[in-house]
Enzyme design. Structure first.
Site, PDB file in Angstrom:
ATOM      1  N   LYS A 198      13.292  57.669  53.117  1.00 52.21           N
ATOM      2  CA  LYS A 198      12.388  58.282  52.132  1.00 52.21           C
ATOM      3  C   LYS A 198      11.059  58.580  52.806  1.00 52.21           C
ATOM      4  O   LYS A 198      10.393  57.679  53.310  1.00 52.21           O
ATOM      5  CB  LYS A 198      12.188  57.348  50.940  1.00 52.21           C
ATOM      6  N   LYS A 251      15.607  61.569  51.245  1.00 52.42           N
ATOM      7  CA  LYS A 251      14.699  62.146  50.249  1.00 52.42           C
ATOM      8  C   LYS A 251      13.391  62.534  50.903  1.00 52.42           C
ATOM      9  O   LYS A 251      12.842  61.727  51.648  1.00 52.42           O
ATOM     10  CB  LYS A 251      14.456  61.089  49.176  1.00 52.42           C
TER      11      LYS A 251
HETATM   12  C1  PBG Z   1       9.071  56.131  43.553  1.00 54.22           C
HETATM   13  C2  PBG Z   1       9.744  57.436  43.470  1.00 54.22           C
HETATM   14  C3  PBG Z   1       9.177  58.696  43.703  1.00 54.22           C
HETATM   15  C4  PBG Z   1      10.186  59.631  43.512  1.00 54.22           C
HETATM   16  C5  PBG Z   1      11.342  58.944  43.139  1.00 54.22           C
HETATM   17  N1  PBG Z   1      11.047  57.576  43.154  1.00 54.22           N
HETATM   18  C6  PBG Z   1       7.800  59.122  43.983  1.00 54.22           C
HETATM   19  C7  PBG Z   1       6.991  58.536  45.013  1.00 54.22           C
HETATM   20  O1  PBG Z   1       7.461  57.934  45.978  1.00 54.22           O
HETATM   21  O2  PBG Z   1       5.790  58.697  44.861  1.00 54.22           O
HETATM   22  C8  PBG Z   1      10.009  61.101  43.682  1.00 54.22           C
HETATM   23  C9  PBG Z   1      11.013  61.972  43.016  1.00 54.22           C
HETATM   24  C10 PBG Z   1      10.606  63.387  42.903  1.00 54.22           C
HETATM   25  O3  PBG Z   1       9.598  63.854  43.450  1.00 54.22           O
HETATM   26  O4  PBG Z   1      11.354  64.117  42.214  1.00 54.22           O
HETATM   27  N2  PBG Z   1       9.380  55.283  42.538  1.00 54.22           N
END
Ligand code: PBG
Length: 326
Positions: A198, A251
């Site tokens: 991520k 991601k």
């Molecule tokens: C964190 C989380 C995020 C997303 C999914 N889980 C955001 C972040 O890390 O700030 C992002 C998903 C998206 O942008 O569609 N809990």
């Protein structure tokens, strides 16, 4: 073979020929729909930066979930917005926390007809918007204190009926503590989908409106990955598998197709990719201007993610795509 013997266009001449030799096909069962549920509202609220996406009440969530499952979508992943936030994200693991309520309601409605996943993080639940409790000097997230919180959140989520917990906080060791906590509590049969690779991405912007999870200071670069790094994705993926993850995620998806390919080449577990809020918002915005053909662009963007090697795609278009494919 040399031209003109070799003419690849022969297999592109008719729609039937193109269909016959098509390598990547989309199927509704491969899609997971992210859903936002907000405590204390009676009607769904539109998310301005994500046209077509809403913060749901429990009631509207149940309708949206039913619609997705009816369309054939493979699973749902829940994000909660609590009525009250504090420094440690107390509502995330409270028995009557909004995601726990939602899991119980959806399980009662849908039985085992779909896969219920819970995003496991604290950023929606903390008053500072970071993914775990802060260190004493308040400068960053305290990794090991956060692990204790994640173990407790995982337990609350599986007790409420989650089939899959999906830790997204990028703390070191998070999969290990979650695996241990749920095994010890008698939930050895519940799966972990690790947000393994991520990245600290600008493409999460609209999500933070939807989930009300924008950090109140700084950013997430001290825990999420540097977008410039590819090898590190494999380090994270293998760490999560060693710690007991059942499936792994990359991601964002579209800007990281190379990472999806590297990960799917390297592992034998299912690989998921999250087509995130910014990917969604950009395409919707361009389509709204008439600058891009909306449906074709959606299908192409998701097809590319599957072609790169993702088996499962988390996408805000899951229901629409599933209906389109029928
Ligand atoms: C964190 C989380 C995020 C997303 C999914 N889980 C955001 C972040 O890390 O700030 C992002 C998903 C998206 O942008 O569609 N809990």
């Amino acid at each position: 073979m040399a031209f003109p013997t070799n003419r690849p266009r022969r297999l592109r001449r008719t729609a039937a020929l193109r269909r016959l030799v098509e390598q990547t096909r989309l199927h509704p069962a491969d899609f997971v729909l992210p859903l936002f549920v907000k405590e204390g509202i009676n009607e769904a609220i539109d998310v301005a930066s994500m046209p077509g996406v809403q913060q749901h009440s429990l009631d509207s969530l149940r309708k949206a979930a039913h619609g997705a499952v009816h369309a054939g979508v493979g699973g749902l992943i829940l994000f909660g917005i609590p009525g009250h936030k504090d420094a440690i994200g107390t509502q995330a693991d409270s028995d009557d926390g909004i995601v726990q309520q939602a899991l119980r309601a959806l399980r009662a409605d849908l039985g085992d007809s779909t896969v219920l996943m819970a995003d496991l993080c604290l950023c929606e639940y903390t008053d500072h918007g970071h993914c775990g409790p802060l260190t004493a000097d308040g400068s960053t997230v305290d990794n090991d204190v956060t692990l204790v919180r994640y173990a407790s959140v995982a337990l609350a989520q599986v007790e409420a009926g989650a089939d899959v917990v999906a830790p997204s906080g990028m703390m070191d060791g998070q999969v290990a503590v979650i695996r241990d906590a749920i095994e010890t509590a008698g939930y050895a049969d519940r799966a972990i989908l690790a947000y393994a690779a991520k990245y600290a991405s600008a493409f999460y912007g609209p999500f933070r409106d939807a989930a009300e999870s924008k950090p109140s200071f700084g950013d997430r670069r001290a825990y999420q990955m540097n977008p410039a790094n590819g090898d590190e994705a494999l380090l994270e993926v293998f760490a999560d598998l060693d710690q007991g993850a059942d499936a792994v995620m990359v991601k964002p998806a579209g800007p990281y197709l190379d990472v999806i390919t590297r990960v799917s080449d390297a592992v034998d577990v299912p690989v998921a990719a999250y087509q995130v809020s910014g990917e969604y918002a950009m395409l919707e915005a361009a389509a709204a201007q008439g600058w891009i053909e909306r449906e074709r662009a959606i299908v192409e963007s998701v097809t590319a993610i599957k072609r790169a090697g993702a088996q499962t795609v988390l996408t805000y278009w899951a229901t629409e795509l599933a209906l389109l494919l029928r």
